[in-house]
Design a protein around this motif. Structure first.
Motif, PDB file in Angstrom:
ATOM      1  N   ASP A  56       0.833  -1.214   0.000  1.00  0.00           N
ATOM      2  CA  ASP A  56       0.000   0.000   0.000  1.00  0.00           C
ATOM      3  C   ASP A  56       0.861   1.254   0.000  1.00  0.00           C
ATOM      4  OD1 ASP A  56      -2.320  -1.489  -0.005  1.00  0.00           O
ATOM      5  OD2 ASP A  56      -2.662  -1.293   2.161  1.00  0.00           O
ATOM      6  N   TRP A  98       1.853   6.004  -7.260  1.00  0.00           N
ATOM      7  CA  TRP A  98       0.711   6.796  -7.721  1.00  0.00           C
ATOM      8  C   TRP A  98       1.054   8.285  -7.728  1.00  0.00           C
ATOM      9  CZ3 TRP A  98      -3.392   5.353 -10.303  1.00  0.00           C
ATOM     10  CH2 TRP A  98      -4.455   6.250 -10.453  1.00  0.00           C
ATOM     11  N   ALA A  99       1.778   8.725  -6.708  1.00  0.00           N
ATOM     12  CA  ALA A  99       2.189  10.134  -6.642  1.00  0.00           C
ATOM     13  C   ALA A  99       3.113  10.472  -7.809  1.00  0.00           C
ATOM     14  CB  ALA A  99       2.884  10.426  -5.305  1.00  0.00           C
ATOM     15  N   LEU A 124       3.108   8.983 -10.681  1.00  0.00           N
ATOM     16  CA  LEU A 124       2.263   8.949 -11.873  1.00  0.00           C
ATOM     17  C   LEU A 124       1.510  10.271 -12.059  1.00  0.00           C
ATOM     18  CD1 LEU A 124       0.979   7.196 -14.169  1.00  0.00           C
ATOM     19  CD2 LEU A 124      -0.806   6.633 -12.528  1.00  0.00           C
ATOM     20  N   LYS A 125       1.054  10.868 -10.987  1.00  0.00           N
ATOM     21  CA  LYS A 125       0.228  12.077 -11.060  1.00  0.00           C
ATOM     22  C   LYS A 125       1.037  13.367 -11.215  1.00  0.00           C
ATOM     23  CE  LYS A 125      -3.641  10.220 -11.187  1.00  0.00           C
ATOM     24  NZ  LYS A 125      -4.360  10.332 -12.440  1.00  0.00           N
ATOM     25  N   LEU A 151       3.123   0.114 -10.705  1.00  0.00           N
ATOM     26  CA  LEU A 151       1.783  -0.113 -10.173  1.00  0.00           C
ATOM     27  C   LEU A 151       1.252  -1.487 -10.587  1.00  0.00           C
ATOM     28  CD1 LEU A 151       0.276   3.432 -10.727  1.00  0.00           C
ATOM     29  CD2 LEU A 151       0.734   2.356  -8.524  1.00  0.00           C
ATOM     30  N   ALA A 188       6.105   4.422 -13.609  1.00  0.00           N
ATOM     31  CA  ALA A 188       5.159   4.364 -12.489  1.00  0.00           C
ATOM     32  C   ALA A 188       4.032   3.384 -12.807  1.00  0.00           C
ATOM     33  CB  ALA A 188       4.600   5.750 -12.183  1.00  0.00           C
ATOM     34  N   ILE A 189       3.546   3.409 -14.043  1.00  0.00           N
ATOM     35  CA  ILE A 189       2.489   2.472 -14.443  1.00  0.00           C
ATOM     36  C   ILE A 189       2.996   1.043 -14.332  1.00  0.00           C
ATOM     37  CG2 ILE A 189       1.140   1.642 -16.414  1.00  0.00           C
ATOM     38  CD1 ILE A 189       0.917   4.619 -17.279  1.00  0.00           C
ATOM     39  N   TRP A 205       2.420   1.575  -3.373  1.00  0.00           N
ATOM     40  CA  TRP A 205       1.376   1.997  -4.317  1.00  0.00           C
ATOM     41  C   TRP A 205       1.176   3.512  -4.247  1.00  0.00           C
ATOM     42  CZ3 TRP A 205      -1.586  -0.375  -8.028  1.00  0.00           C
ATOM     43  CH2 TRP A 205      -2.667   0.349  -8.507  1.00  0.00           C
ATOM     44  N   ALA A 206       1.081   4.028  -3.036  1.00  0.00           N
ATOM     45  CA  ALA A 206       0.871   5.471  -2.859  1.00  0.00           C
ATOM     46  C   ALA A 206       2.034   6.258  -3.452  1.00  0.00           C
ATOM     47  CB  ALA A 206       0.685   5.797  -1.374  1.00  0.00           C
ATOM     48  N   ASP A 207       3.254   5.782  -3.239  1.00  0.00           N
ATOM     49  CA  ASP A 207       4.428   6.468  -3.790  1.00  0.00           C
ATOM     50  C   ASP A 207       4.416   6.439  -5.320  1.00  0.00           C
ATOM     51  OD1 ASP A 207       5.281   6.974  -1.220  1.00  0.00           O
ATOM     52  OD2 ASP A 207       6.809   5.379  -1.202  1.00  0.00           O
ATOM     53  N   GLN A 213       0.220  -4.595  -8.168  1.00  0.00           N
ATOM     54  CA  GLN A 213      -1.066  -5.276  -8.274  1.00  0.00           C
ATOM     55  C   GLN A 213      -0.872  -6.790  -8.407  1.00  0.00           C
ATOM     56  OE1 GLN A 213      -2.894  -3.200 -11.601  1.00  0.00           O
ATOM     57  NE2 GLN A 213      -4.537  -2.523 -10.251  1.00  0.00           N
TER      58      GLN A 213
END
Length: 182
Positions: free
Chosen positions: A78, A85-86, A88-89, A128, A124-125, A81-83, A132
């Protein structure tokens, strides 16, 4: 035993120690009768039953430990994932030789826009997706892989079966031929 019928703490310790000794003796090759005689069990069946209980208790402890480990690993995923995702954004700009690269289509403007870099986004993708996949493995979400093993014995048996069918067909045809000839 205490008044409720449950062993006291001291008795539980003694039981655990005796079970551990019984398991160790069994691993060393002792028979259930030898274990019963040496450790004071009423019978070899009682020794066997106590060893089974020890193994079941150990299995339950191991399963609990595995669950704790699984939950810890999921929490770590988790965080990763948050790292990811950050990353990625965020907006990533292209830098070459220490200088920002600008989008050619905006060079004639007062404030040209930097050229966006898709590399970190794609990484990042990918990260991720790997997270998953790992999560799915931890949770057992993937469908099991089916494996079919065919042994030499199975092949030989199938060959014998087919040969018998061919012999039966040949015998049947010979009988049909003899019947129509007479």
């Amino acid at each position: 035993m205490n008044t409720v019928g449950r062993p006291t703490k001291a008795q539980r310790v003694n039981i655990a120690q005796r079970r551990a000794t019984a398991v160790a003796m069994r691993l060393a090759g002792a028979s259930y009768q030898q274990i019963a005689d040496e450790l004071g069990y009423n019978s070899r069946g009682a020794a066997c039953q106590d060893i089974s209980r020890a193994l079941e208790a150990n299995l339950a402890e191991q399963q609990a430990a595995v669950e704790v480990l699984r939950e810890t690993e999921l929490q770590r995923l988790d965080i990763l994932w948050a790292d990811a995702w950050a990353v990625l954004k965020r907006e990533h700009i292209t830098v070459s030789h220490g200088k920002v690269v600008y989008d050619e289509r905006t060079l004639d403007r007062d404030e040209p826009k930097p050229l966006l870099d898709d590399g970190p986004v794609l990484q990042a993708i990918s990260t991720l997706l790997k997270i998953q996949e790992r999560r799915a493995k931890y949770l057992g979400l993937d469908a099991p892989t089916k494996v079919e093993a065919i042994t030499i014995d199975a092949i030989d048996a199938e060959i014998r079966k087919l040969a018998a069918e061919l012999e039966g067909d040949a015998a049947g045809e010979a009988a049909d031929t003899a019947g129509t000839a007479g």
